[in-house]
Motif scaffolding. Sequence first.
Motif, PDB file in Angstrom:
ATOM      1  N   VAL A  63       0.849  -0.925   0.248  1.00  0.00           N
ATOM      2  CA  VAL A  63       0.131   0.031  -0.091  1.00  0.00           C
ATOM      3  C   VAL A  63       0.811   1.081  -0.335  1.00  0.00           C
ATOM      4  O   VAL A  63       0.561   2.673  -0.581  1.00  0.00           O
ATOM      5  CB  VAL A  63      -0.962  -0.305   1.040  1.00  0.00           C
ATOM      6  CG1 VAL A  63      -0.462  -0.169   2.551  1.00  0.00           C
ATOM      7  CG2 VAL A  63      -1.577   1.126   1.125  1.00  0.00           C
ATOM      8  N   PHE A  64       2.123   1.015   0.811  1.00  0.00           N
ATOM      9  CA  PHE A  64       2.670   2.285   0.562  1.00  0.00           C
ATOM     10  C   PHE A  64       3.403   2.917  -0.694  1.00  0.00           C
ATOM     11  O   PHE A  64       4.615   3.510  -1.144  1.00  0.00           O
ATOM     12  CB  PHE A  64       4.285   2.154   1.457  1.00  0.00           C
ATOM     13  CG  PHE A  64       3.483   2.122   3.180  1.00  0.00           C
ATOM     14  CD1 PHE A  64       2.427   2.760   3.629  1.00  0.00           C
ATOM     15  CD2 PHE A  64       4.038   1.134   4.403  1.00  0.00           C
ATOM     16  CE1 PHE A  64       1.856   2.668   4.585  1.00  0.00           C
ATOM     17  CE2 PHE A  64       3.606   1.020   5.284  1.00  0.00           C
ATOM     18  CZ  PHE A  64       2.605   2.240   5.943  1.00  0.00           C
ATOM     19  N   HIS A  65       3.747   1.528  -1.410  1.00  0.00           N
ATOM     20  CA  HIS A  65       4.465   1.996  -2.476  1.00  0.00           C
ATOM     21  C   HIS A  65       3.914   1.701  -3.877  1.00  0.00           C
ATOM     22  O   HIS A  65       4.084   2.617  -4.770  1.00  0.00           O
ATOM     23  CB  HIS A  65       5.275   0.308  -2.305  1.00  0.00           C
ATOM     24  CG  HIS A  65       6.085   0.660  -1.825  1.00  0.00           C
ATOM     25  ND1 HIS A  65       7.388   1.000  -1.277  1.00  0.00           N
ATOM     26  CD2 HIS A  65       6.186   0.024  -0.389  1.00  0.00           C
ATOM     27  CE1 HIS A  65       7.681   1.358  -0.450  1.00  0.00           C
ATOM     28  NE2 HIS A  65       7.255   0.359   0.523  1.00  0.00           N
ATOM     29  N   TYR A  66       2.493   1.440  -3.993  1.00  0.00           N
ATOM     30  CA  TYR A  66       1.998   0.762  -5.432  1.00  0.00           C
ATOM     31  C   TYR A  66       0.651   1.585  -5.018  1.00  0.00           C
ATOM     32  O   TYR A  66      -0.259   0.984  -5.648  1.00  0.00           O
ATOM     33  CB  TYR A  66       2.264  -0.432  -5.825  1.00  0.00           C
ATOM     34  CG  TYR A  66       3.729  -0.910  -6.052  1.00  0.00           C
ATOM     35  CD1 TYR A  66       4.538  -0.002  -6.646  1.00  0.00           C
ATOM     36  CD2 TYR A  66       4.290  -1.847  -5.132  1.00  0.00           C
ATOM     37  CE1 TYR A  66       5.402  -0.510  -6.683  1.00  0.00           C
ATOM     38  CE2 TYR A  66       5.376  -2.630  -5.538  1.00  0.00           C
ATOM     39  CZ  TYR A  66       6.557  -1.758  -5.681  1.00  0.00           C
ATOM     40  OH  TYR A  66       7.489  -1.390  -5.889  1.00  0.00           O
ATOM     41  N   GLY A  67      -0.051   1.095  -3.518  1.00  0.00           N
ATOM     42  CA  GLY A  67      -1.324   2.529  -3.521  1.00  0.00           C
ATOM     43  C   GLY A  67      -2.663   1.342  -3.664  1.00  0.00           C
ATOM     44  O   GLY A  67      -3.898   1.932  -3.999  1.00  0.00           O
ATOM     45  N   GLN A  68      -2.096   0.032  -3.936  1.00  0.00           N
ATOM     46  CA  GLN A  68      -3.351  -0.623  -3.525  1.00  0.00           C
ATOM     47  C   GLN A  68      -4.017  -0.529  -2.300  1.00  0.00           C
ATOM     48  O   GLN A  68      -3.847  -1.550  -1.050  1.00  0.00           O
ATOM     49  CB  GLN A  68      -2.876  -2.583  -3.599  1.00  0.00           C
ATOM     50  CG  GLN A  68      -3.270  -3.064  -4.665  1.00  0.00           C
ATOM     51  CD  GLN A  68      -3.375  -4.135  -5.105  1.00  0.00           C
ATOM     52  OE1 GLN A  68      -1.948  -4.571  -4.150  1.00  0.00           O
ATOM     53  NE2 GLN A  68      -3.890  -4.538  -5.441  1.00  0.00           N
ATOM     54  N   ALA A  69      -5.213   0.566  -2.455  1.00  0.00           N
ATOM     55  CA  ALA A  69      -6.060   0.329  -0.845  1.00  0.00           C
ATOM     56  C   ALA A  69      -7.445   1.564  -1.530  1.00  0.00           C
ATOM     57  O   ALA A  69      -7.653   2.170  -2.673  1.00  0.00           O
ATOM     58  CB  ALA A  69      -4.929   1.983   0.032  1.00  0.00           C
ATOM     59  N   MET A 103      -8.988  -2.842  -8.648  1.00  0.00           N
ATOM     60  CA  MET A 103      -7.821  -2.571  -7.949  1.00  0.00           C
ATOM     61  C   MET A 103      -6.722  -4.065  -7.895  1.00  0.00           C
ATOM     62  O   MET A 103      -6.400  -4.385  -7.295  1.00  0.00           O
ATOM     63  CB  MET A 103      -7.511  -1.714  -6.688  1.00  0.00           C
ATOM     64  CG  MET A 103      -8.290   0.177  -7.387  1.00  0.00           C
ATOM     65  SD  MET A 103      -8.097   0.598  -9.044  1.00  0.00           S
ATOM     66  CE  MET A 103      -6.602   0.460  -7.747  1.00  0.00           C
ATOM     67  N   ILE A 143      -6.660  -2.266   2.166  1.00  0.00           N
ATOM     68  CA  ILE A 143      -5.089  -1.557   1.815  1.00  0.00           C
ATOM     69  C   ILE A 143      -4.512  -3.374   1.580  1.00  0.00           C
ATOM     70  O   ILE A 143      -4.793  -4.000   2.137  1.00  0.00           O
ATOM     71  CB  ILE A 143      -4.205  -1.007   2.891  1.00  0.00           C
ATOM     72  CG1 ILE A 143      -3.809  -1.670   4.371  1.00  0.00           C
ATOM     73  CG2 ILE A 143      -4.830   0.344   3.258  1.00  0.00           C
ATOM     74  CD1 ILE A 143      -3.534  -1.255   5.281  1.00  0.00           C
ATOM     75  N   ALA A 151       6.065  -4.889  -8.147  1.00  0.00           N
ATOM     76  CA  ALA A 151       5.186  -4.156  -9.106  1.00  0.00           C
ATOM     77  C   ALA A 151       4.179  -6.019  -9.087  1.00  0.00           C
ATOM     78  O   ALA A 151       4.488  -5.563 -10.635  1.00  0.00           O
ATOM     79  CB  ALA A 151       5.874  -3.707  -9.656  1.00  0.00           C
ATOM     80  N   ALA A 153       0.068  -7.371  -8.104  1.00  0.00           N
ATOM     81  CA  ALA A 153      -0.911  -7.508  -7.155  1.00  0.00           C
ATOM     82  C   ALA A 153      -0.434  -8.316  -5.336  1.00  0.00           C
ATOM     83  O   ALA A 153       0.342  -9.215  -5.434  1.00  0.00           O
ATOM     84  CB  ALA A 153      -2.012  -7.420  -7.240  1.00  0.00           C
ATOM     85  N   ALA A 196      -7.893   4.913  -3.849  1.00  0.00           N
ATOM     86  CA  ALA A 196      -6.653   5.868  -2.567  1.00  0.00           C
ATOM     87  C   ALA A 196      -6.288   6.346  -3.870  1.00  0.00           C
ATOM     88  O   ALA A 196      -5.920   8.200  -3.640  1.00  0.00           O
ATOM     89  CB  ALA A 196      -5.640   5.346  -1.916  1.00  0.00           C
ATOM     90  N   GLY A 197      -5.381   5.802  -4.774  1.00  0.00           N
ATOM     91  CA  GLY A 197      -5.058   6.459  -6.232  1.00  0.00           C
ATOM     92  C   GLY A 197      -5.006   7.578  -6.449  1.00  0.00           C
ATOM     93  O   GLY A 197      -5.062   8.527  -7.770  1.00  0.00           O
ATOM     94  N   TYR A 199      -7.483  10.626  -4.884  1.00  0.00           N
ATOM     95  CA  TYR A 199      -7.710  11.221  -4.501  1.00  0.00           C
ATOM     96  C   TYR A 199      -6.155  11.787  -4.314  1.00  0.00           C
ATOM     97  O   TYR A 199      -6.301  13.404  -4.690  1.00  0.00           O
ATOM     98  CB  TYR A 199      -8.102  10.813  -3.212  1.00  0.00           C
ATOM     99  CG  TYR A 199      -9.691  10.454  -2.970  1.00  0.00           C
ATOM    100  CD1 TYR A 199     -10.536  11.604  -2.802  1.00  0.00           C
ATOM    101  CD2 TYR A 199      -9.569   8.829  -3.838  1.00  0.00           C
ATOM    102  CE1 TYR A 199     -11.856  10.880  -2.958  1.00  0.00           C
ATOM    103  CE2 TYR A 199     -10.904   9.248  -4.072  1.00  0.00           C
ATOM    104  CZ  TYR A 199     -12.028   9.763  -3.554  1.00  0.00           C
ATOM    105  OH  TYR A 199     -13.146   9.276  -3.643  1.00  0.00           O
ATOM    106  N   ALA A 200      -4.921  11.208  -3.774  1.00  0.00           N
ATOM    107  CA  ALA A 200      -3.980  12.185  -4.009  1.00  0.00           C
ATOM    108  C   ALA A 200      -3.523  13.235  -5.224  1.00  0.00           C
ATOM    109  O   ALA A 200      -2.824  14.493  -5.054  1.00  0.00           O
ATOM    110  CB  ALA A 200      -2.530  11.227  -3.802  1.00  0.00           C
TER     111      ALA A 200
END
Lengths: 356, 356
Positions: A63-69, A103, A143, A151, A153, A196-197, A199-200
């Motif tokens: 989740v910190f690296h590839y945004g699966q959230a 996702m 998450i 990289a 899933a 999540a991706g 929104y940022a």
Amino acid sequence: MQTTTLQITKCESSKIDQVNFDKLPFGEIFTDHMFICDYKNGAWSNPRIQPYQPLQIAPSARVFHYGQAIFEGMKAYKDDEGGVWLFRPDQNYERINKSAERMAMPPLPKEYFFEGLHELLRLDQEWIKPGIGNTLYVRPFMIASQAGIIASAAEEFTFMIICAPAQSYFTGSVSVKIEEHYSRAANGGFGYAKAAGNYAGQFYPTQLAKQEGFQQVVWTDATEHKYIEEAGTMNIFVRLKDTLVTCPVSDRILDGVTRKSLLQMAEDMGIKTEVRPIAVSELVKGIASGEMTELFGAGTAAVVSPISGFSYEGKRYELPELSKDSYALRLKNQLMNIQYNRSEDPHGWREQVVTS
Amino acid sequence: MQTTTLQITKCESSKIDQVNFDKLPFGEIFTDHMFICDYKNGAWSNPRIQPYQPLQIAPSARVFHYGQAIFEGMKAYKDDEGGVWLFRPDQNYERINKSAERMAMPPLPKEYFFEGLHELLRLDQEWIKPGIGNTLYVRPFMIASQAGIIASAAEEFTFMIICAPAQSYFTGSVSVKIEEHYSRAANGGFGYAKAAGNYAGQFYPTQLAKQEGFQQVVWTDATEHKYIEEAGTMNIFVRLKDTLVTCPVSDRILDGVTRKSLLQMAEDMGIKTEVRPIAVSELVKGIASGEMTELFGAGTAAVVSPISGFSYEGKRYELPELSKDSYALRLKNQLMNIQYNRSEDPHGWREQVVTS
């Protein structure tokens, strides 16, 4: 599907007395408990309610690296007799699984979602205050908690529900910038997912808009910036003469629960509705001719948020003052009456969680 | 900028003896230490090296909900005399700050990035094995660690560097699907940023491609799916007759360090290069005419990854076998010779971290 055993660990003492419910910052104070469960070896397991507490998670978690959230936004409401209600939670459940698919995340079993949700709300029901405008904002989210930075899933996930007491998200009407350079979502992308991706990437253009004096950005199509899409946390509605218009959902636009509820309620009220692409040029013309009298956003957090004006191609356009019989206010009142158990519920949208 | 004091807490005993360096899964095993620093109240502070360990982080941390997360991918190399080298780390430093700007995150001071990086590599230098193909994959990343779920940019962040010993990322050549439905990035989006949200959306389409027998997806423009863009973890190069062609970077395409290095090296070798949009139809025609003899990806993790074939509009196209004097292999060898301190370094790309 096996019946699951929900483990409950209650907190030793509630934090509720430390909270000023008349002055709640949005989404910063959380209730005493949280729901959590794990996905591992191809199955969800270990559903539990615990005291609200920090997570322990590997720095390499995907989740910190590839945004699966992914997440959902819901609210719980308390009526004047102490009954606690959810609004169309089936829609949130269906949508989180749609988001999950896009996702590359596992679907969540219905029991986990609803047992966790109901039990958590029963435990923390004192955090929900009665009275229109007071709600408990409920945030289910999933998450990729698996350690490892390849990289692709993840195969291990954590699903949680946390709850924050809330008042209204936006107060008053907002002025918006119709975006002409930046984009929120691509054709064939995942704009429709509550991921999540999505929104940022909005924060920087929104900061630029704020520096220009706007509160929100209304996104347009990424190809030509000629058609309005959504506002990031709200779908957009326009009143043109007596017709309420909103654009169709697509792979770029979130299928909002408030959006679809307003459309239904408008029909119930005998208001003519249209779901079709809306060109920015129509808004500009509508202001000039006086045929466009309302513009508003709709979403779970914001409920119905009137827009006082917008900018496009360097010009600012102002909407007239909202009258008491505006569609925005009529729909907002009717929606809240249903949500707070103050009116009929012709479509069975309310779900009772705690009886009074 | 104040000089910072890096606090170092060493681990009590190294885990290195438990690691089989001949059989390393990519990105799953991390070295003994990690670098970490915090952004709060408008400034970076508290740079420290600690034993590699889990993070404690609020369930409401913005990164979990809104995807404010960026990273870099770098490698450290050991030469045969025990010297440790980085390859163009200035490029990674510049890029993480470009990514930060687009994702509404604070820029990282140069000292924090380089002092953290160098000290960490000196401490964990035993984890870097000599010999072509052995590397230490270095992963700097920044996350929005602030608690609270309001949908706006965080004001508290954590920057970390973690390191994983690695061998080659891809082995052999890959077969790719040229994507015609899904998209990676929008015009006006943040595809050029090394942001977490650019990755999660690729996993599902990539899973679909894998089910059809491909290893990777080559993304195309979101408007028409007629021009190739990048492969998610690699930029794409084509050899047409004697010319090496790659598409220009844009707001949708990552400005790859390997990409720009290969372009420079090709020029140094007297190979004609072109940077221009590449239509998929050119690839199809190039296969038919025999003028297209090479197709490969380039990226830090994958280095140079030959592509054996691709699919488009339901047809499969095969590339000829790579010859020893192919551009792909010549460039790969030359790149690795520079990285491992085995050849001249005419552009000053190597940076020594540990002297032999």
